[in-house]
Design a protein around this motif. Structure first.
Motif, mmCIF file in Angstrom:
data_model
loop_
_atom_site.group_PDB
_atom_site.id
_atom_site.type_symbol
_atom_site.label_atom_id
_atom_site.label_comp_id
_atom_site.label_asym_id
_atom_site.label_seq_id
_atom_site.Cartn_x
_atom_site.Cartn_y
_atom_site.Cartn_z
ATOM 1 N N LEU A 181 0.794 -1.222 0.000
ATOM 2 C CA LEU A 181 0.000 0.000 0.000
ATOM 3 C C LEU A 181 0.833 1.281 0.000
ATOM 4 O O LEU A 181 0.305 2.361 -0.274
ATOM 5 C CB LEU A 181 -0.936 0.000 1.210
ATOM 6 C CG LEU A 181 -2.160 -0.912 1.069
ATOM 7 C CD1 LEU A 181 -2.781 -1.212 2.415
ATOM 8 C CD2 LEU A 181 -3.191 -0.250 0.148
ATOM 9 N N TYR A 182 2.122 1.173 0.299
ATOM 10 C CA TYR A 182 2.959 2.371 0.344
ATOM 11 C C TYR A 182 3.879 2.467 -0.873
ATOM 12 O O TYR A 182 4.835 3.237 -0.873
ATOM 13 C CB TYR A 182 3.793 2.379 1.627
ATOM 14 C CG TYR A 182 2.981 2.517 2.908
ATOM 15 C CD1 TYR A 182 1.635 2.858 2.877
ATOM 16 C CD2 TYR A 182 3.562 2.301 4.146
ATOM 17 C CE1 TYR A 182 0.887 2.983 4.035
ATOM 18 C CE2 TYR A 182 2.830 2.419 5.320
ATOM 19 C CZ TYR A 182 1.481 2.759 5.259
ATOM 20 O OH TYR A 182 0.747 2.891 6.406
ATOM 21 N N GLU A 183 3.580 1.713 -1.916
ATOM 22 C CA GLU A 183 4.430 1.727 -3.103
ATOM 23 C C GLU A 183 4.324 3.030 -3.887
ATOM 24 O O GLU A 183 5.230 3.385 -4.644
ATOM 25 C CB GLU A 183 4.072 0.547 -4.012
ATOM 26 C CG GLU A 183 4.483 -0.804 -3.434
ATOM 27 C CD GLU A 183 4.048 -1.967 -4.325
ATOM 28 O OE1 GLU A 183 3.416 -1.687 -5.380
ATOM 29 O OE2 GLU A 183 4.320 -3.121 -3.964
ATOM 30 N N ASN A 184 3.212 3.751 -3.721
ATOM 31 C CA ASN A 184 3.013 5.025 -4.425
ATOM 32 C C ASN A 184 2.734 6.127 -3.399
ATOM 33 O O ASN A 184 1.598 6.590 -3.258
ATOM 34 C CB ASN A 184 1.836 4.917 -5.416
ATOM 35 C CG ASN A 184 2.072 3.862 -6.472
ATOM 36 O OD1 ASN A 184 3.067 3.901 -7.199
ATOM 37 N ND2 ASN A 184 1.165 2.897 -6.567
ATOM 38 N N ILE B 225 -1.116 8.521 -1.663
ATOM 39 C CA ILE B 225 -1.869 8.070 -0.484
ATOM 40 C C ILE B 225 -2.080 9.143 0.578
ATOM 41 O O ILE B 225 -2.619 8.863 1.649
ATOM 42 C CB ILE B 225 -1.175 6.857 0.174
ATOM 43 C CG1 ILE B 225 0.215 7.239 0.705
ATOM 44 C CG2 ILE B 225 -1.089 5.700 -0.818
ATOM 45 C CD1 ILE B 225 0.894 6.115 1.476
ATOM 46 N N TRP C 22 -5.862 7.293 -1.060
ATOM 47 C CA TRP C 22 -5.695 6.130 -0.185
ATOM 48 C C TRP C 22 -6.732 5.052 -0.514
ATOM 49 O O TRP C 22 -6.408 3.861 -0.586
ATOM 50 C CB TRP C 22 -5.801 6.572 1.266
ATOM 51 C CG TRP C 22 -5.716 5.466 2.280
ATOM 52 C CD1 TRP C 22 -6.661 5.127 3.193
ATOM 53 C CD2 TRP C 22 -4.632 4.554 2.493
ATOM 54 N NE1 TRP C 22 -6.246 4.073 3.972
ATOM 55 C CE2 TRP C 22 -4.989 3.704 3.557
ATOM 56 C CE3 TRP C 22 -3.390 4.376 1.877
ATOM 57 C CZ2 TRP C 22 -4.162 2.684 4.021
ATOM 58 C CZ3 TRP C 22 -2.557 3.366 2.351
ATOM 59 C CH2 TRP C 22 -2.939 2.535 3.391
ATOM 60 N N GLU D 276 -5.754 3.164 -3.601
ATOM 61 C CA GLU D 276 -4.679 2.207 -3.369
ATOM 62 C C GLU D 276 -5.180 0.968 -2.621
ATOM 63 O O GLU D 276 -4.731 -0.154 -2.876
ATOM 64 C CB GLU D 276 -3.534 2.872 -2.604
ATOM 65 C CG GLU D 276 -2.703 3.832 -3.430
ATOM 66 C CD GLU D 276 -2.049 3.137 -4.613
ATOM 67 O OE1 GLU D 276 -1.028 2.453 -4.434
ATOM 68 O OE2 GLU D 276 -2.578 3.275 -5.737
ATOM 69 N N ARG E 243 -6.773 -1.052 -5.299
ATOM 70 C CA ARG E 243 -5.746 -1.640 -6.175
ATOM 71 C C ARG E 243 -5.107 -2.867 -5.535
ATOM 72 O O ARG E 243 -4.843 -3.877 -6.221
ATOM 73 C CB ARG E 243 -4.670 -0.598 -6.494
ATOM 74 C CG ARG E 243 -3.556 -1.114 -7.412
ATOM 75 C CD ARG E 243 -2.461 -0.076 -7.600
ATOM 76 N NE ARG E 243 -1.693 0.159 -6.397
ATOM 77 C CZ ARG E 243 -0.680 -0.618 -5.968
ATOM 78 N NH1 ARG E 243 -0.353 -1.714 -6.653
ATOM 79 N NH2 ARG E 243 -0.022 -0.314 -4.871
ATOM 80 N N CYS E 244 -4.869 -2.792 -4.246
ATOM 81 C CA CYS E 244 -4.204 -3.893 -3.534
ATOM 82 C C CYS E 244 -5.184 -4.940 -3.012
ATOM 83 O O CYS E 244 -4.765 -5.916 -2.367
ATOM 84 C CB CYS E 244 -3.373 -3.338 -2.377
ATOM 85 S SG CYS E 244 -1.976 -2.324 -2.901
#
Length: 478
Positions: free
Chosen positions: A443-446, A450, A456, A459, A462-463
């Motif tokens: 979740l912190y890749e982008n 976020i 947020w 994301e 997406r995950c």
């Protein structure tokens, strides 16, 4: 003024079902104690007066419309609550402040509406304010403008208790006592029901302060229970019962608090040793070779506040808070655990502009000198709390700004909550586990996406994840 219109001022007096914000602040700050006389000068409908009477305070209220028959007498504390902002004539406004100052024996508490409330006031420009459709007037103050105005008119050293609330002290010892209480509030003594518990209370005090108390620092009941002991007997009992490590830690904390107090006092105008509160005098005698040495060390501390490199080093070394490329963010529960120079940084800002009544996280900038107090009302219940408001002060210009996010449709929010807290905060492990699971899920890749609610949520989708309280779970198939 070129215009001759007169406001219908009594229409600005609202009915209250609870104490006004300035009076609540003054009660919390021990400026409305039972032994003081209080005058509410321009009390409107008198709701604060009645509420204070119910709290057994010796208070009278006067208002030119609602309570003009009341006898105006000098009082220990004078309240000038939301009065200056409704007076359309600058000369009369000044006269009102001057008269209120003459009536105050110890402290004048001035409050006014601030510029960030402009959206709540509708009207046309008149003089230096607004004439409303109800034929009332409002001059909205900048927080620094109000502080400077009260200081200039009274000639006193003033303190901002909160945004829009200024304390002007006639009695300098009262100002110094107030500052000392803000920096190191007195911890409550343990209850004493018998001799054994009285000794335990004394030992607890010594462990917390690193020194024995003077007799006038001891609660009356505790002092009575200890009256049969000779001084040397009490010293021996404390020496044998107190934890030496706790006493040393208490002495260290008291030393740092004394340095912090003296540095803040220099920032606000330092007085002679005899002017210090008795408890601070005792700390100076206990932990320093002289008042001169204590002042010299505190002066060095204040100089360090101007050194950007030193400040950055202190932030990097801090055991609490989240460090970013621009600032250190620290939760309210951990602020007192910051290095002393950073505590001084935050305290100087609060003395200049006043801390807001509601705040969660303090933000201390690396460069320049600016502090913001950020409000996240659901910090402990929301896994990613939304910001409600921000109040900031620039320590170089003393200019303030306020931002409200109440009406935002896409609030900024927080991640990695545990980083804002002290490592031993009871909530930190739970928040840390959530962060670790979010990292693992990608979740912190982008990080650029976020920082707001919408980004947020995108994301999370997406995950394939969702949040249930502080647990990350797989999102149900749709």
């Amino acid at each position: 003024m070129s215009e001759t219109w007169k406001t219908v001022r009594h229409r600005t007096a609202i009915g209250r079902s609870a104490l006004s914000v300035p009076v609540r602040q003054a009660l919390a700050d021990r400026q409305l104690t039972p032994e003081r006389t209080i005058l509410d000068y321009g009390c409107g409908r008198g709701d604060d007066v009645r509420a204070l009477e119910q709290l057994d305070r010796r208070v009278i209220g006067w208002d030119p419309y609602y309570q003009s028959e009341s006898l105006i007498e000098p009082s220990s504390t004078v309240l000038l609550t939301y009065v200056l902002n409704v007076i359309e004539d600058p000369a009369e406004r000044r006269e009102t402040l001057e008269h209120a100052w003459k009536l105050a024996a110890t402290v004048l508490i001035v409050s006014a509406r601030l510029t960030w409330e402009k959206s709540k006031v509708r009207g046309e420009v008149f003089g230096d304010g607004l004439r409303t459709c109800r034929q009332t007037f409002q001059h909205l103050y900048g927080a620094s403008e109000l502080r400077s105005y009260v200081e200039e008119v009274t000639g006193a050293k003033v303190v901002a208790a909160a945004p829009g609330i200024i304390y002007a002290f006639k009695d300098d010892s009262a100002r110094l006592s107030y500052l000392a209480q803000r920096i190191a509030p007195d911890a409550a003594w343990l209850a004493s029901a018998d001799t054994v518990s009285a000794i335990a209370a004394l030992v607890d005090y010594v462990e917390r302060r690193g020194r024995p108390p003077r007799i006038d620092e001891v609660p009356h009941k505790t002092a009575q229970l200890l009256a049969n002991f000779k001084p040397n007997e009490l010293k021996r009992l404390v020496r044998d019962s107190a934890d030496a490590d706790k006493v040393a830690e208490g002495a260290k904390l008291s030393t740092l608090n004394t340095l912090l107090y003296l540095a803040v006092e220099l920032f606000n105008g330092r007085g002679p040793f005899s002017s210090l509160p008795a408890s601070v005098q005792l700390d100076v005698r206990a932990f320093f070779t002289s008042y001169r040495e204590a002042c010299r060390r505190s002066d060095r501390l204040l100089l360090k506040l101007r050194d950007t490199g030193y400040i950055r080093g202190a932030m990097a070394a801090s055991q609490v808070g989240k460090l970013t490329p621009t600032a250190l963010y620290v939760h309210q529960r951990a602020v007192d655990r910051m290095p002393t120079v950073l505590r001084l940084y935050e305290h100087c800002a609060s003395i200049a502009a006043g801390r807001p009544a509601e705040w969660t996280v303090a933000k201390l900038k690396h460069q320049g000198r600016a502090v913001s107090w950020l409000e996240y009302p659901d910090f402990d219940t929301d896994p990613h709390p939304r910001i409600q408001s921000s109040y900031a002060v620039d320590l170089q210009s003393l200019e303030t700004s306020h931002t409200s996010y109440v009406d935002s449709t896409n609030h900024p929010l927080l991640h990695r909550k545990h980083e804002f807290l002290a490592p031993d905060d009871p909530a930190a492990p739970r928040y840390r586990r959530l962060t670790e699971s979010e990292l693992k899920a990608g979740l912190y890749e982008n990080p650029h996406l976020i920082g707001t609610e919408n980004g947020w949520e995108a994301e999370l989708i997406r995950c394939g994840r969702a949040l249930r309280g502080h647990r990350l779970v797989r999102r149900p198939a749709e």
